[in-house]
Scaffold this active site. Sequence first.
Site, PDB file in Angstrom:
ATOM      1  N   ARG F 130       0.826  -1.217   0.000  1.00 41.05           N
ATOM      2  CA  ARG F 130       0.000   0.000   0.000  1.00 41.05           C
ATOM      3  C   ARG F 130       0.859   1.266   0.000  1.00 41.05           C
ATOM      4  NH1 ARG F 130      -2.052  -0.348   4.745  1.00 41.05           N
ATOM      5  NH2 ARG F 130      -3.099   1.652   4.616  1.00 41.05           N
ATOM      6  N   LYS F 131       2.142   1.117  -0.283  1.00 40.09           N
ATOM      7  CA  LYS F 131       3.033   2.290  -0.361  1.00 40.09           C
ATOM      8  C   LYS F 131       2.923   2.928  -1.749  1.00 40.09           C
ATOM      9  CE  LYS F 131       5.976   0.496   3.271  1.00 40.09           C
ATOM     10  NZ  LYS F 131       7.267  -0.060   3.697  1.00 40.09           N
ATOM     11  N   THR F 132       1.695   3.295  -2.078  1.00 42.91           N
ATOM     12  CA  THR F 132       1.404   3.923  -3.360  1.00 42.91           C
ATOM     13  C   THR F 132       1.292   5.431  -3.159  1.00 42.91           C
ATOM     14  OG1 THR F 132      -0.898   3.456  -2.846  1.00 42.91           O
ATOM     15  CG2 THR F 132       0.212   1.907  -4.286  1.00 42.91           C
TER      16      THR F 132
END
Lengths: 278, 278, 278, 278, 278, 278
Positions: F130-132
């Site tokens: 989820r490191k977007t």
Amino acid sequence: MIPETLIEEDIKEWLKEDIPYWDITTNLLPNKKVKAKIFAKQEGIIAGLIVSEKIFTLLGAEWSANVKDGEKVSKKQIIAEIKGDIKSLLQGERIALNILGRMSGIATTTAQMIEKTRKVNPNLKICATRKTVPGLAKYDKYAVTVGGGDTHRFNLSDMVLLKENHLSLFSSISEAITKAKETVSFSKKIEVEVKNEEEAIEAAKAGADIIMLDNFKPIQAKHVVKKIREINQNVLIELSGNIKIENIEDYELENVNHISSGSLTHSVKNFDLSMLIE
Amino acid sequence: MIPETLIEEDIKEWLKEDIPYWDITTNLLPNKKVKAKIFAKQEGIIAGLIVSEKIFTLLGAEWSANVKDGEKVSKKQIIAEIKGDIKSLLQGERIALNILGRMSGIATTTAQMIEKTRKVNPNLKICATRKTVPGLAKYDKYAVTVGGGDTHRFNLSDMVLLKENHLSLFSSISEAITKAKETVSFSKKIEVEVKNEEEAIEAAKAGADIIMLDNFKPIQAKHVVKKIREINQNVLIELSGNIKIENIEDYELENVNHISSGSLTHSVKNFDLSMLIE
Amino acid sequence: MIPETLIEEDIKEWLKEDIPYWDITTNLLPNKKVKAKIFAKQEGIIAGLIVSEKIFTLLGAEWSANVKDGEKVSKKQIIAEIKGDIKSLLQGERIALNILGRMSGIATTTAQMIEKTRKVNPNLKICATRKTVPGLAKYDKYAVTVGGGDTHRFNLSDMVLLKENHLSLFSSISEAITKAKETVSFSKKIEVEVKNEEEAIEAAKAGADIIMLDNFKPIQAKHVVKKIREINQNVLIELSGNIKIENIEDYELENVNHISSGSLTHSVKNFDLSMLIE
Amino acid sequence: MIPETLIEEDIKEWLKEDIPYWDITTNLLPNKKVKAKIFAKQEGIIAGLIVSEKIFTLLGAEWSANVKDGEKVSKKQIIAEIKGDIKSLLQGERIALNILGRMSGIATTTAQMIEKTRKVNPNLKICATRKTVPGLAKYDKYAVTVGGGDTHRFNLSDMVLLKENHLSLFSSISEAITKAKETVSFSKKIEVEVKNEEEAIEAAKAGADIIMLDNFKPIQAKHVVKKIREINQNVLIELSGNIKIENIEDYELENVNHISSGSLTHSVKNFDLSMLIE
Amino acid sequence: MIPETLIEEDIKEWLKEDIPYWDITTNLLPNKKVKAKIFAKQEGIIAGLIVSEKIFTLLGAEWSANVKDGEKVSKKQIIAEIKGDIKSLLQGERIALNILGRMSGIATTTAQMIEKTRKVNPNLKICATRKTVPGLAKYDKYAVTVGGGDTHRFNLSDMVLLKENHLSLFSSISEAITKAKETVSFSKKIEVEVKNEEEAIEAAKAGADIIMLDNFKPIQAKHVVKKIREINQNVLIELSGNIKIENIEDYELENVNHISSGSLTHSVKNFDLSMLIE
Amino acid sequence: MIPETLIEEDIKEWLKEDIPYWDITTNLLPNKKVKAKIFAKQEGIIAGLIVSEKIFTLLGAEWSANVKDGEKVSKKQIIAEIKGDIKSLLQGERIALNILGRMSGIATTTAQMIEKTRKVNPNLKICATRKTVPGLAKYDKYAVTVGGGDTHRFNLSDMVLLKENHLSLFSSISEAITKAKETVSFSKKIEVEVKNEEEAIEAAKAGADIIMLDNFKPIQAKHVVKKIREINQNVLIELSGNIKIENIEDYELENVNHISSGSLTHSVKNFDLSMLIE
């Protein structure tokens, strides 16, 4: 011009405002293909055709304009013809005329001010201010350009304008200008508003890109413009402060680069238009 | 009044328009708590205080008004005092004055029209139209009420108004009114726009709730009002069509219920205000 | 009907809700043009076709309806045919059926209530209330009209409805009605909710446009309706308070103008529909 | 629960729908601090308190709940107390009761279904489907969990569900499942809908995570469940297809993991609530 | 800085993206007040604290920063402390670190580039381009200023930049510049991108405000800068075209005003951060 | 793929960001139909073509792609050809390349990681986290799948992931997993992050669907994977914690199911593209 796909987004909001549920009057009508004409009820400059067009096309009608933005039209001249279901035409009529009337009103007054000043100084620019209607800034500014005017800065992000209230936090105008030059992106210009000769001279010496003489009397303005020009031939000089079409001729405008006028957008005289279904 | 939480949503859009990135001028300033005053530069009726208040409070400042919406203020009178960081005050100043100036301008003109007609007919209502600025309809309409006027219908969903273009699709005015009575919700009123005596009489007989005499000359209006009253004492009668503050006294207004005037909102004269930081 | 361009805006929100990233199931499928049919699995009135159509066309498919809003369909009848890529059809299927099922469910029940009351009073209107689902008010209200019912007011801005809680702040019902008549726009009607005979009589005398008898027992309602009619033949009379299809026949409905029923929209029985790909 | 700041965003849309301009009725009232109580008019499970609370607090009132989501309340029990200006309370009342009534209605029916099946199979889960109201999916799904049920997948992005229409594009169920396992993220489960014994067995062998028996008659379901369990003890088995509170007891539910029921959200019976101002 | 109220609007969109329904993991946890620390896992410049703060405060937690935007932090240094319910902290953690990591990464690289060029030319500005991430332009640009860089123009509305593709529609660079000066608002600067010596000289003579040498080799750039300076001491000179931290020292930077580098924002190296709950 | 109608909604926001008023540079140009080519300036995998296409088509141009998402292109290869008015092309160019460059950069790096690990374990999946970038999660995730990777969970609503901070509120990992199994929908998988052998074994025994070994050294990971496999052959095993293309070969990847790598999306190397007008 404003990207058409973004104009459509604005129009959807305007339609929601005017038709929050549905149009209970046109709902009484049968479907029927009709033609309509939008015509001018006064003389002036037309602005905002693409916006009106999008209102009708979003509602399912076809639009064909007879003139272009910036054209001068005469009383009774037909501006555009529209074909489509009568419900589409009647649902779009009011907001289409509202925005076209406002934008054309702005363009017309701008053109009139330019007409008045052209003889004295053909290079003088008539500028808008940020005294636009909330939500319509880009339409108001665009209308000014259609009338031959200059937008001035669009918003607080695209030019530095140091006014009295900002300057009061610096030890001097020079310090403020220096700080701005060091800190703000090279891509932005720096304008300074001054209220007397001394400040004007300091701003000119400190290297402002534009000096705005705020609320100067005509004679005082004339004098200070001359002083500034002795220091810097190239700095842009702006006159501002309650200058409108009624009093613009009082000012000697040679050597002035532009006049900014809040009334162009804050006190718009609507351009009179009408839609007639055949 | 408009729910405050919804006013805030509008204001955020206006702030995005005026500060799409950030305010590059106030960014030069240090943080500093200051006080400011908003004062009137003309006489008139103030409208829209809650909107200006929300602009400043959303930006982190405190607001305290000295007057209330609808109060008459004199030139130089202080309208409100604001406390907060100088950046907040300068970022909010322009849009706060833009909306307050527009709304107060509308309220002031509305009040002036009422003043003019009061002697002849103290019950006459001065009404707005749908000739509002796209996106600001509820603010324009509210300002009219602050000035003592009547909003007329808000939008296409809340009253039936059968105009010439609608009527042309029916065999008669009576048929149109009958269809509306049968089809439209009992919760909505039915108004009919007529352009001559014959139509007016037909509308009165068919049971319209309101009859609008559109573009009648003063003398003609007087005559037709009388004819309508002979048929129906209670039907509401509206005069419309280019009636503005300049010519309203030409009309005999006895027995008329209301006047609607597009110029109240389509050609607003901005109320002159200023913010001064101490 | 609701402007189609605004329906599309709502649908985009619904699609975002149901496909926040992408449809991981249809993503497994090849592209393939297919045909599908939507058919009724029960008898009733169809409402909301334009909404379903827009869902599929926004997803790139073609829609062709076999019936019109308001038509009575029988079990197994084909409502519409859709052509397009199988992914489009499967992505739109559920929300298209959800909204069509809800709207047709509302229309069907409305029509059933009207059927039941027609014999006694063919002019009686069955009305919705504001007990709609948040976000779908205009679809719920529209579905009621498709079923032959009346929307009642759309929202808090388009009619005055003085209920017990409002009335408690006035010295009397008469005072409340007088205040409303003076203050509210002429374009809005004024309804008053009453809870006993005395209040009903006062409201009738004070000139309310509509009187709502709230939670009256059938026999009491009959009595009060008669009393009101003795005062005013034309005032509209509404019965309200837990009247639904199961008990509507208990009320004597002569001389009543309309019944409002919250259950029409707050306790919808979904209309059973299915989509079959060929 | 849904993040409160996002609930507020939804509520603002609902307020815009119900108060597009302003509340013309409460506008007649003076400001006055009052207290009100929300109480149950029936027995059941309460769900959605935080949503109602946010409606009132956004309008400036204070809320204090006497119960918690999921609690069973009795008729006449007080759910919450609210303090604030009477205008805030009356503007929020309807939408607060609409959403609370819907969510509590869903929770109550879910709890009733669980009650019915508990004796036979205490581990059986009652599940929602995607047959929710457009725009309210997360509220509908949340209400099901408050009633003790299972949300099933939220939307098309969070689980694979291969239905008849999807399967028809593969040579076999096995191929479809294999493709899904290879292609779809490991983070998603794979459910397959089957319509007969043969398909059920194939799905079980091919390694589906969940097998949904769609529209099986009770006796057929019992037989197929046994067959699946012979192949795989752990695969989840779901029954679906018109199972509702009225007929759920017809099914033998041992060895079944969950029942999904569209009627839980597509045909909600509103929970009866009222707000009383003191 | 970006107005805080507008940052909040962006954050709500990001939260919707990451929590479209609700956080099913933190939903398993009891409510519990905890403290957490955000600390650096590398050395560098911090940017974006106000954005992270708003994420947590919107979720109901309290934030207290130990450093300020623009401060250099060392590995393991604590950046901020957060107090609140564990659910709020865990729901906000990822997006808070994502934006803080991106913005600090941009600031850190910007500062490193400035460090490298400071010795040769302490007045040289390192500039961003419009190669930002869609939706985050203002955050990317702001992070560049925090690192000591210059934003360059924000967008297509705030400076003229005539590139090869624009110039090809004019007969000459001079013509293009003249057209721009006449047409575009005085408030905007005019930059021209040139690809060889001849064009550079023409642009300098025609009065461009800024000349961008695009994709010049170091030695060629040095030569052309000298030529431009012979014509105009004051025009701003920008070098552009694949200049990044790895190769910036190859260029002789005396007499150059600024370097623009797309990689600052299009190929961000995330700043490594972690949140630890105590 | 993401529904095209929703991609368009995102693009309109991006256009507003880049053209808040209008493009003052292209406004200088005449209307002229031109052709342009987008070509690669490096080798790699293309992702995001539909997004770029929609940018140009929303602006009124035609797009024709020569490759498909997921295709490997070589340096100088033409990706797509665009026809339309030069203004449309120049207004869309930058944001089209920005998103295409980002997505193709992500796809290219993903494919490179897969290439590196294929020999050791052809079934190993390379996963996103989820490191977007806030606002672009679905585009970032989609680009990973185009490169051959796995999205991992999309957001906090679609899978349970119990991390250290969650686990600290339970008495044991087993208790946490049991709670999750009982409480969370059957439709969601349950992943547990562990930091040592003991925790890994406990998670395996308690029936987690996926076990993530977080920040294990290569040799330690190898050992623990073996231990887990002795307990459960089928549980999915994920390695995580600063594994990127530079160090992925240090890990023995047999028996591991997937590697998740934040750097795939938090530190994207832009794919180099250019648009050339003919």
